[in-house]
Design a protein around this motif. Structure first.
Motif, PDB file in Angstrom:
ATOM      1  N   VAL A  88     -42.603  -3.610  -7.741  1.00  0.00           N
ATOM      2  CA  VAL A  88     -42.134  -4.212  -6.492  1.00  0.00           C
ATOM      3  C   VAL A  88     -40.626  -3.996  -6.423  1.00  0.00           C
ATOM      4  O   VAL A  88     -39.883  -4.503  -7.264  1.00  0.00           O
ATOM      5  CB  VAL A  88     -42.467  -5.719  -6.431  1.00  0.00           C
ATOM      6  N   THR A  89     -40.196  -3.254  -5.420  1.00  0.00           N
ATOM      7  CA  THR A  89     -38.793  -2.875  -5.328  1.00  0.00           C
ATOM      8  C   THR A  89     -37.925  -4.012  -4.786  1.00  0.00           C
ATOM      9  O   THR A  89     -38.416  -4.927  -4.114  1.00  0.00           O
ATOM     10  CB  THR A  89     -38.602  -1.654  -4.411  1.00  0.00           C
ATOM     11  N   LEU A  90     -36.638  -3.910  -5.065  1.00  0.00           N
ATOM     12  CA  LEU A  90     -35.680  -4.881  -4.545  1.00  0.00           C
ATOM     13  C   LEU A  90     -35.697  -4.869  -3.017  1.00  0.00           C
ATOM     14  O   LEU A  90     -35.595  -5.922  -2.389  1.00  0.00           O
ATOM     15  CB  LEU A  90     -34.278  -4.587  -5.074  1.00  0.00           C
ATOM     16  N   ALA A  91     -35.860  -3.711  -2.408  1.00  0.00           N
ATOM     17  CA  ALA A  91     -35.920  -3.626  -0.950  1.00  0.00           C
ATOM     18  C   ALA A  91     -37.090  -4.451  -0.407  1.00  0.00           C
ATOM     19  O   ALA A  91     -36.951  -5.150   0.607  1.00  0.00           O
ATOM     20  CB  ALA A  91     -36.040  -2.170  -0.506  1.00  0.00           C
ATOM     21  N   GLU A  92     -38.240  -4.402  -1.086  1.00  0.00           N
ATOM     22  CA  GLU A  92     -39.398  -5.197  -0.663  1.00  0.00           C
ATOM     23  C   GLU A  92     -39.118  -6.686  -0.810  1.00  0.00           C
ATOM     24  O   GLU A  92     -39.501  -7.484   0.044  1.00  0.00           O
ATOM     25  CB  GLU A  92     -40.632  -4.833  -1.492  1.00  0.00           C
ATOM     26  N   VAL A  93     -38.455  -7.047  -1.884  1.00  0.00           N
ATOM     27  CA  VAL A  93     -38.100  -8.451  -2.120  1.00  0.00           C
ATOM     28  C   VAL A  93     -37.166  -8.934  -1.020  1.00  0.00           C
ATOM     29  O   VAL A  93     -37.376  -9.990  -0.423  1.00  0.00           O
ATOM     30  CB  VAL A  93     -37.468  -8.637  -3.514  1.00  0.00           C
ATOM     31  N   LYS A  94     -36.128  -8.165  -0.740  1.00  0.00           N
ATOM     32  CA  LYS A  94     -35.150  -8.554   0.284  1.00  0.00           C
ATOM     33  C   LYS A  94     -35.780  -8.661   1.665  1.00  0.00           C
ATOM     34  O   LYS A  94     -35.336  -9.456   2.490  1.00  0.00           O
ATOM     35  CB  LYS A  94     -33.987  -7.564   0.310  1.00  0.00           C
ATOM     36  N   ALA A  95     -36.820  -7.880   1.915  1.00  0.00           N
ATOM     37  CA  ALA A  95     -37.486  -7.899   3.224  1.00  0.00           C
ATOM     38  C   ALA A  95     -38.446  -9.081   3.382  1.00  0.00           C
ATOM     39  O   ALA A  95     -38.882  -9.371   4.488  1.00  0.00           O
ATOM     40  CB  ALA A  95     -38.237  -6.585   3.443  1.00  0.00           C
ATOM     41  N   ASN A  96     -38.758  -9.752   2.285  1.00  0.00           N
ATOM     42  CA  ASN A  96     -39.715 -10.855   2.326  1.00  0.00           C
ATOM     43  C   ASN A  96     -38.988 -12.185   2.472  1.00  0.00           C
ATOM     44  O   ASN A  96     -38.144 -12.529   1.646  1.00  0.00           O
ATOM     45  CB  ASN A  96     -40.564 -10.851   1.052  1.00  0.00           C
TER      46      ASN A  96
END
Length: 126
Positions: A88-96
């Motif tokens: 799970v990428t940081l970009a996915e985390v930031k988008a959630n």
């Protein structure tokens, strides 16, 4: 409580943890991160996050024991869990929006981050 532990894979990677199976997580110097280590309890769930070029959560571990005799350098013994099929990428985390107020995105340099149950569930793909 669940926690996320950040590691630089060129220093110590999830693959290293898989090889060793059990290790002591120490060497953390940030006072807030050290506080989180001291608060850990045996059996708590961990997410291992690789920084550097990876910037992604890659797998799980479990707290085996905590020795907080030295409050400035607690020794947390952890046991490897499983590597996820998909990081799970940081970009996915930031988008959630689950992570909007999380230290994971608000304090990027914090190496030990508490996770609530919903955040852990998202990262683990449960």
């Amino acid at each position: 409580m669940d926690y996320l532990l950040k590691t630089e894979p060129t220093v110590y990677s999830f693959a290293d943890l898989e090889t060793e199976q059990v290790t002591v997580w120490d060497g953390v110097t940030n006072p807030v991160a050290v506080k989180h280590l001291r608060e850990m309890k045996a059996g708590e769930r961990l997410v291992i996050y690789e920084t550097g070029d990876h910037k992604s959560a890659v797998g799980t571990a479990t707290v085996v024991a905590v020795d907080a005799a030295d409050p400035k350098n607690p020794q947390v013994k952890i046991k490897v869990g499983k590597r996820w099929a998909r990081a799970v990428t940081l970009a996915e985390v930031k988008a959630n929006k689950l992570f909007a107020d999380s230290p994971l995105v608000r304090q990027g340099r914090l190496s030990v981050v508490p996770l609530n149950a919903a955040q852990h569930k998202f990262l683990a793909g449960e």
